[in-house]
Design a protein around this motif. Structure first.
Motif, short mmCIF file in Angstrom:
data_model
loop_
_atom_site.label_atom_id
_atom_site.label_comp_id
_atom_site.label_asym_id
_atom_site.label_seq_id
_atom_site.Cartn_x
_atom_site.Cartn_y
_atom_site.Cartn_z
N ILE A 17 9.52 -2.81 8.22
CA ILE A 17 9.94 -1.58 7.55
C ILE A 17 10.87 -1.89 6.39
N VAL A 18 11.81 -2.81 6.61
CA VAL A 18 12.73 -3.18 5.54
C VAL A 18 11.98 -3.82 4.38
N ALA A 19 11.00 -4.66 4.68
CA ALA A 19 10.21 -5.29 3.62
C ALA A 19 9.48 -4.23 2.80
N SER A 20 8.95 -3.21 3.48
CA SER A 20 8.28 -2.13 2.77
C SER A 20 9.25 -1.35 1.90
N MET A 21 10.45 -1.09 2.42
CA MET A 21 11.44 -0.35 1.64
C MET A 21 11.88 -1.14 0.41
N MET A 22 12.03 -2.45 0.55
CA MET A 22 12.41 -3.27 -0.59
C MET A 22 11.34 -3.24 -1.67
N HIS A 23 10.08 -3.34 -1.26
CA HIS A 23 9.00 -3.29 -2.24
C HIS A 23 8.91 -1.92 -2.89
N TYR A 24 9.13 -0.87 -2.12
CA TYR A 24 9.07 0.49 -2.67
C TYR A 24 10.20 0.68 -3.68
N ALA A 25 11.39 0.19 -3.37
CA ALA A 25 12.52 0.32 -4.30
C ALA A 25 12.27 -0.47 -5.57
N GLN A 26 11.75 -1.68 -5.44
CA GLN A 26 11.49 -2.49 -6.62
C GLN A 26 10.42 -1.86 -7.50
N THR A 27 9.46 -1.17 -6.89
CA THR A 27 8.38 -0.54 -7.66
C THR A 27 8.83 0.75 -8.32
N SER A 28 9.52 1.58 -7.57
CA SER A 28 9.87 2.91 -8.08
C SER A 28 11.13 2.91 -8.93
N LEU A 29 12.01 1.92 -8.77
CA LEU A 29 13.27 1.88 -9.51
C LEU A 29 13.33 0.71 -10.47
N LYS A 30 12.18 0.15 -10.80
CA LYS A 30 12.14 -1.03 -11.66
C LYS A 30 12.62 -0.69 -13.07
N ASP A 71 0.82 -1.21 0.00
CA ASP A 71 0.00 0.00 0.00
C ASP A 71 0.85 1.26 0.00
N LEU A 72 2.01 1.24 0.65
CA LEU A 72 2.84 2.43 0.77
C LEU A 72 3.57 2.76 -0.52
N SER A 73 3.59 1.86 -1.49
CA SER A 73 4.34 2.12 -2.72
C SER A 73 3.68 3.17 -3.59
N VAL A 74 2.44 3.55 -3.31
CA VAL A 74 1.77 4.58 -4.11
C VAL A 74 2.18 5.98 -3.69
N LEU A 75 2.88 6.11 -2.57
CA LEU A 75 3.25 7.42 -2.06
C LEU A 75 4.50 7.94 -2.77
N GLY A 76 4.60 9.27 -2.85
CA GLY A 76 5.84 9.89 -3.31
C GLY A 76 6.92 9.71 -2.28
N ILE A 77 8.15 9.95 -2.69
CA ILE A 77 9.28 9.67 -1.81
C ILE A 77 9.27 10.57 -0.58
N ASP A 78 8.81 11.82 -0.71
CA ASP A 78 8.77 12.71 0.45
C ASP A 78 7.78 12.22 1.50
N PHE A 79 6.58 11.86 1.05
CA PHE A 79 5.58 11.34 1.99
C PHE A 79 6.01 9.99 2.55
N TYR A 80 6.61 9.16 1.69
CA TYR A 80 7.07 7.84 2.15
C TYR A 80 8.13 7.98 3.23
N HIS A 81 9.03 8.93 3.06
CA HIS A 81 10.07 9.17 4.06
C HIS A 81 9.46 9.53 5.40
N ARG A 82 8.45 10.38 5.40
CA ARG A 82 7.80 10.79 6.64
C ARG A 82 7.04 9.64 7.28
N VAL A 83 6.42 8.80 6.44
CA VAL A 83 5.66 7.66 6.98
C VAL A 83 6.61 6.65 7.63
N ILE A 84 7.70 6.31 6.96
CA ILE A 84 8.63 5.33 7.51
C ILE A 84 9.27 5.85 8.78
N SER A 85 9.60 7.14 8.81
CA SER A 85 10.17 7.72 10.03
C SER A 85 9.19 7.63 11.18
N ALA A 86 7.92 7.90 10.91
CA ALA A 86 6.91 7.81 11.95
C ALA A 86 6.72 6.37 12.41
#
Length: 597
Positions: A224-237, A198-213
């Motif tokens: 958190i690491v699993a979410s970051m891996m999925h976000y990287a695979q989605t946005s940098l594919k 679900d978090l992969s739809v966010l922009g990197i600025d919002f994602y950064h704030r969400v993960i920090s929170a």
């Protein structure tokens, strides 16, 4: 009531019996323009709920045309706000609540002008519906990306982010209970990380704030690491795929700044604690992407430092990072060199942290096994990059000499890599060959490696002579039954007595070094013993084959005994034949594997 667009022939956007009943006989007296679209409306219902329009009309009673610029949500959201002013029913959803809330703030539709105004209605929906669900909070937060900076000023972003973190903690507790009932690993992972997509739809600025929170609220690091891996695979594919291995690659002009920002931001979000929850393959993948997008030096060094901390767990394929610089070698050797330096610094720091004479230093199981694993890994890496015709001798040598001598029990892997490099670079002069081959320790070569080196015409003559000398010395010691480690043991003991006159710190360092060297010598002796055992097995097999030849007559007599024994005898013959074939092929094949010819 009439709603008009810029086209004179356009039909009204909506018309209900309620609106027609109240305003059917009253002509529209104000035209409001939003994003180039015109709405013919009535002042009374608008000024009754909108403080902004009331103030503008109060300044000019004859105002008949009003343009609202930068209204959040545009004309579609203004249409919903106008419906609300007219008392018309419509549904508030997660898709329109964020622009409606911002538009209500822009139009000043607060309780100061009317009870249960649009601000209160949207806030009620946010509190009772959106903030109770992680998925809906993410959807509303994603919609806020087009509503900045107003969405941030009214606190909508912070409340959505807090709701996401709070609901993630709730899901963490719930998944912890459900995982107790899960049996398979796949089900456990699904119970743990169902929301990371679900978090992969966010922009990197919002994602950064969400993960920090999430990190501050106590969400598990592995989630958190699993979410970051999925976000990287989605946005940098697919990033950099057309440019890899392209001789004329100039991909720096094709990389968007947004991708560089994503890489640098994700690296700053990596957990700070020394844990293995971050897969090493993910760190290597991020390193490749960071090189492709030309990320900052601090980002690349951080990734290299994290990899160096666990280099002994890496695979050979992980180290094969392609180079993106035109005219350079095919592989990024400099990056691997820095990673190896980080690994050696880690070993040195861990050694310095240990104290007391009971510590075994680099000879301990932890340090020794890690160092030997990395030694074998680097030797395999050297053999893999050696055929590269663009690889300079300086880079190849720098990768060899960065490892200490005690990182290799035997030098077979190093010898193989050097032999491949010599064959791939036939234009090397004699001085360069000697400079490269000086790293081969003839005393640390196995029997088959020595046999191969003695017949290798690519090696300098003095090295071949040394190989023959030490091989003859080894054979002499083996025949006489003497142990090559006796002299070493006596030497170490005498040096240990002499070290008694040194300071305690120097004495401890000397003993630790001697202990390490003794352990390595024992490891070499075990390798030599293993070689002797293999040769003994081959000799026994040959003697058995000769004895079988004398039984040919008996075998021919019993040839017609019957079918009962045929399959058993046949199986035994096949098995023994396979063993003999495997042994002979293994003996010949091992020497062939040391050469690339």
């Amino acid at each position: 009531m009439v709603w008009e667009q810029s086209s004179p022939t356009a039909t009204p956007k909506f018309s209900t019996s309620f609106a027609n009943r109240i305003f059917s006989d009253v002509a529209g007296d104000i035209t409001i323009i939003v994003d180039g679209e015109s709405f013919l409306l009535h002042k009374f219902p608008l000024v009754a709920r909108s403080g902004k329009i009331r103030k503008l009309v109060a300044k000019n009673a004859t105002l008949s045309k009003l343009e609202l610029t930068n209204l959040p949500g545009g004309s579609e959201t203004f249409e919903l706000a106008a419906k609300f002013c007219y008392g018309m029913n419509f549904e508030i959803t997660t898709a329109n609540v964020a622009p409606l809330r911002c538009a209500a703030e822009y139009l000043e539709m607060s309780e100061d002008y009317r009870d249960e105004n649009l601000i209160e209605r949207t806030e009620t929906y946010l509190t009772e519906v959106v903030y109770q669900s992680l998925e809906k909070s993410v959807e509303v937060l994603s919609a806020c990306e087009n509503l900045l900076p107003l969405a941030d000023e009214i606190g909508l972003l912070d409340r959505c982010i807090c709701a996401i973190a709070r609901n993630a903690c709730k899901e963490q507790l719930a998944s912890g209970l459900s995982r107790l009932e899960c049996q398979s690993l796949e089900i456990k992972d699904r119970c743990l990380e169902w929301w990371v997509e679900d978090l992969s739809v966010l922009g990197i600025d919002f994602y950064h704030r969400v993960i920090s929170a999430m990190g501050n609220s106590g969400v598990r690091t592995d989630s958190i690491v699993a979410s970051m891996m999925h976000y990287a695979q989605t946005s940098l594919k697919g990033i950099g795929t057309p440019q890899i291995w392209n001789p004329a690659r100039t991909n720096t002009t094709l990389i968007e700044n947004g991708q560089r920002t994503i890489v640098e931001c994700l690296v700053t979000l990596l957990p700070t604690e020394k844990s293995s929850c971050i897969p090493l393959s993910f760190l290597f993948g991020m390193t490749r992407v960071a090189i492709m997008v030309d990320a900052s030096l601090a980002t690349r060094l951080e990734l290299e430092r994290r990899i160096g901390y666990r280099l002994e767990m890496a695979l050979l394929d992980d180290l094969l990072i392609p180079s993106v610089q035109t005219g350079d070698s095919l592989f990024d050797v400099d990056t691997i060199h820095r990673i190896l330096v980080h690994f050696l610094h880690r070993i040195e720091e861990e050694e310095n942290e240990e104290s007391g004479y009971e510590s075994e230093g680099l000879g301990s199981p932890g340090h020794g096994s890690s160092l030997l694993k990395v030694g074998r890994l680097i030797d395999a890496y050297l053999a893999e990059i050696a055929p590269d015709p663009y690889l300079s001798l300086a880079k190849f040598i720098s990768m060899i000499e960065v490892l200490p001598d005690y990182a290799r029990v035997i030098d077979d892997g190093l010898y193989r890599a050097i032999d491949i490099y010599l064959k791939a670079h036939p234009m090397m002069n004699e001085h360069e060959c000697k400079k490269l081959c000086k790293f081969i320790d003839c005393q640390k070569l196995s029997q088959e490696a020595c046999n191969h080196a003695a017949q290798n015409d690519r090696l300098p003559v003095h090295l071949v002579v040394r190989v023959l000398y030490f091989e003859q010395l080894r054979l002499k010691n083996a025949l006489s039954g003497s142990c090559g480690g006796d002299g070493l043991l006596s030497q170490k003991m005498s040096s240990g007595v002499a070290s008694a006159a040194m300071s305690p710190r120097d004495t401890y360092a000397s003993l630790r070094r001697e202990n390490r060297e003794l352990k390595l010598e024992i490891s070499r002796m075990r390798v030599r013993l293993s070689d002797l055992e293999k040769e003994q097995v081959v000799m026994k097999q040959g003697m058995m084959d000769k004895s079988r030849q004398g039984k040919t007559l008996l075998t021919s007599i019993s040839k017609g005994i019957g079918r009962i024994g045929i399959f058993n005898n046949g199986q035994q013959v096949n098995k023994s034949g396979k063993k003999l074939k495997a042994a002979t092929q293994g003996k010949n094949g091992r020497s062939k594997r040391l050469s690339v010819s």
